[in-house]
Design a protein around this motif. Structure first.
Motif, PDB file in Angstrom:
ATOM      1  N   ASN A  53       0.830  -1.204   0.000  1.00 31.67           N
ATOM      2  CA  ASN A  53       0.000   0.000   0.000  1.00 31.67           C
ATOM      3  C   ASN A  53       0.865   1.255   0.000  1.00 31.67           C
ATOM      4  O   ASN A  53       0.557   2.245  -0.675  1.00 31.67           O
ATOM      5  CB  ASN A  53      -0.916   0.005   1.221  1.00 31.67           C
ATOM      6  CG  ASN A  53      -1.903   1.162   1.204  1.00 31.67           C
ATOM      7  OD1 ASN A  53      -2.589   1.399   0.222  1.00 31.67           O
ATOM      8  ND2 ASN A  53      -1.969   1.895   2.301  1.00 31.67           N
TER       9      ASN A  53
ATOM     10  N   SER B 139       2.161   1.801  -3.524  1.00 34.70           N
ATOM     11  CA  SER B 139       1.097   2.295  -4.399  1.00 34.70           C
ATOM     12  C   SER B 139       0.828   3.775  -4.156  1.00 34.70           C
ATOM     13  O   SER B 139       0.684   4.566  -5.098  1.00 34.70           O
ATOM     14  CB  SER B 139      -0.175   1.476  -4.162  1.00 34.70           C
ATOM     15  OG  SER B 139      -1.251   1.987  -4.909  1.00 34.70           O
ATOM     16  N   ARG B 140       0.792   4.175  -2.889  1.00 38.32           N
ATOM     17  CA  ARG B 140       0.503   5.573  -2.550  1.00 38.32           C
ATOM     18  C   ARG B 140       1.662   6.494  -2.932  1.00 38.32           C
ATOM     19  O   ARG B 140       1.449   7.624  -3.375  1.00 38.32           O
ATOM     20  CB  ARG B 140       0.196   5.697  -1.063  1.00 38.32           C
ATOM     21  CG  ARG B 140      -1.076   4.973  -0.633  1.00 38.32           C
ATOM     22  CD  ARG B 140      -1.326   5.117   0.842  1.00 38.32           C
ATOM     23  NE  ARG B 140      -1.747   6.471   1.175  1.00 38.32           N
ATOM     24  CZ  ARG B 140      -1.773   6.952   2.419  1.00 38.32           C
ATOM     25  NH1 ARG B 140      -1.379   6.201   3.422  1.00 38.32           N
ATOM     26  NH2 ARG B 140      -2.178   8.179   2.653  1.00 38.32           N
TER      27      ARG B 140
END
Length: 396
Positions: A359, A362-363
């Motif tokens: 995550n 991705s961010r």
């Protein structure tokens, strides 16, 4: 009234029907909906379960007599497959007291129609959600955040709308009374509201979604220290205070002006660093991770009263820290400069690096697209699989 075996069998057949292209009228050919009894009831094939075998056959014979199903049997008389009789659909729904999906879909569309005139920009997360769900409905896909309870679903969407349009600070139980005439109702769907807005909106952390909209469980305090003269009719000179002070919303509403006398401004993400940070001709403001409109309005007032002042943000060197920085810039219109959020700081604290989650990666890639000015440090983090919390800097 249907027994448990009849309920399970008919529900399984209706599930198959309601998920099909036939249900939405896209199947040009005749489609049959069938279930193998041994798959639905594995004990049906167990010779040691003769009583259960007879119970199943009795239930099947009853459903066949009513015309709800057709049975396909082996030579031995054992039922192999059960087919739904489409001409008896309405009676089948009534027999098991199940609401037909088309009725549920009509109810969903009626609810969505109540939000047809909302402003797309003010209610963007809700608008984006509705567009997605209308598309899902047209393709006979599941509706997100809907578990079959129309009343609760309507409550959820109404609460989301109320959160998005809220401007003034309000306690969650006060808003609950305003919406539902029940002080505790909103808290029962609070986690759903947070998940909904986090998924369809732009928020750093699911746990602070409501707070960003000034919906609180405890009052907001803006904590400040360092240099600056606050004018409330009477003045407070921060440079003469050994430590920090907290300004409540009520106090901030009385703030007339802020005179920095040439000082710079530093916003700090984490409480420990706020307390440890030693101002040097700086006004230091604690954000508490997120920054709601109360804190942003204070920052904008400082900027308005002190044109040309430099503003810095000191946060974690991770996706969340850079998201808060960009959100701060976007919401205040002030060109914040990152403080100690660079490659050099990362290299100097390598011992305290933490690996990136999927995550995180991705961010970070998303932030890289939105804010290419941070390209060097963001790529360094991605290439070296690292991030750093503010607290780690205190330890060295």
């Amino acid at each position: 009234m249907a027994n448990k075996i009849e309920q399970k069998l008919l529900n399984a057949l209706l599930d198959s029907y309601e998920k099909s292209k036939t249900f939405i009228g896209e199947n040009k050919n005749q489609q049959a909906f069938r279930i193998q009894i041994s798959k639905l009831f594995p004990k049906y094939d167990d010779d040691s379960e003769y009583e259960f075998y007879k119970e199943i056959n009795t239930a099947l014979a009853n459903l066949e007599t009513k015309g709800f199903v057709k049975l396909q049997k082996e030579k031995s008389g054992k039922v192999k497959t059960v087919l739904l009789e489409l001409s008896k659909l309405s009676e089948v729904y009534e027999f098991i007291k199940r609401t037909p999906k088309f009725e549920t879909n009509n109810s969903l569309q009626n609810i969505w129609n109540n939000f047809a005139d909302i402003d797309f920009y003010i209610y963007k997360p809700l608008s984006d959600y509705l567009l997605e769900q209308k598309n899902n409905l047209s393709k006979n896909k599941n509706i997100s955040f809907f578990d079959g309870d129309i009343k609760e679903y309507k409550n959820l969407l109404s609460a989301v709308k109320a959160v998005l349009e809220n401007k003034d600070e309000i306690f969650i139980r006060e808003l609950s009374v305003k919406l539902f005439n029940d002080s505790k109702k909103l808290e029962t769907i609070e986690s759903q509201i947070r998940s909904f807005l986090y998924r369809y909106g732009e928020y750093d952390d699911k746990d602070t979604v409501l707070e960003e909209h000034n919906i609180l469980k405890t009052p907001t305090y803006v904590m400040v220290k360092g240099k600056g003269i606050l004018n409330f009719g009477q003045t407070i000179d921060l440079s003469k205070i050994d430590g920090d002070i907290g300004l409540s919303t009520k106090t901030l509403n009385q703030l007339c002006s802020v005179d920095l006398q040439g000082a710079e401004v530093v916003t700090i993400e984490n409480l420990t660093n706020f307390h440890k940070f030693q101002p040097n001709n700086q006004l230091v403001i604690y954000l508490g991770g997120f920054h709601n409109s109360i804190k942003r309005d204070f920052i904008k007032r400082v900027d308005y009263c002190n044109p040309g002042t430099k503003f810095f943000h000191f946060g974690d060197i991770d996706a969340g820290g850079f998201y808060i920085l960009e959100h701060l810039i976007k919401k205040t219109g002030i060109a914040f400069i990152p403080l100690n959020m660079n490659i050099e700081t990362l290299k100097n604290h390598k011992t305290y690096w933490k690996p990136l989650s999927e995550n995180d990666k991705s961010r970070l890639k998303k932030i890289l697209e939105l804010a290419p000015e941070h390209k060097d440090v963001l790529l360094f983090m991605l290439n070296n699989n690292c991030k750093l919390e503010q607290e780690a800097e205190i330890l060295s």
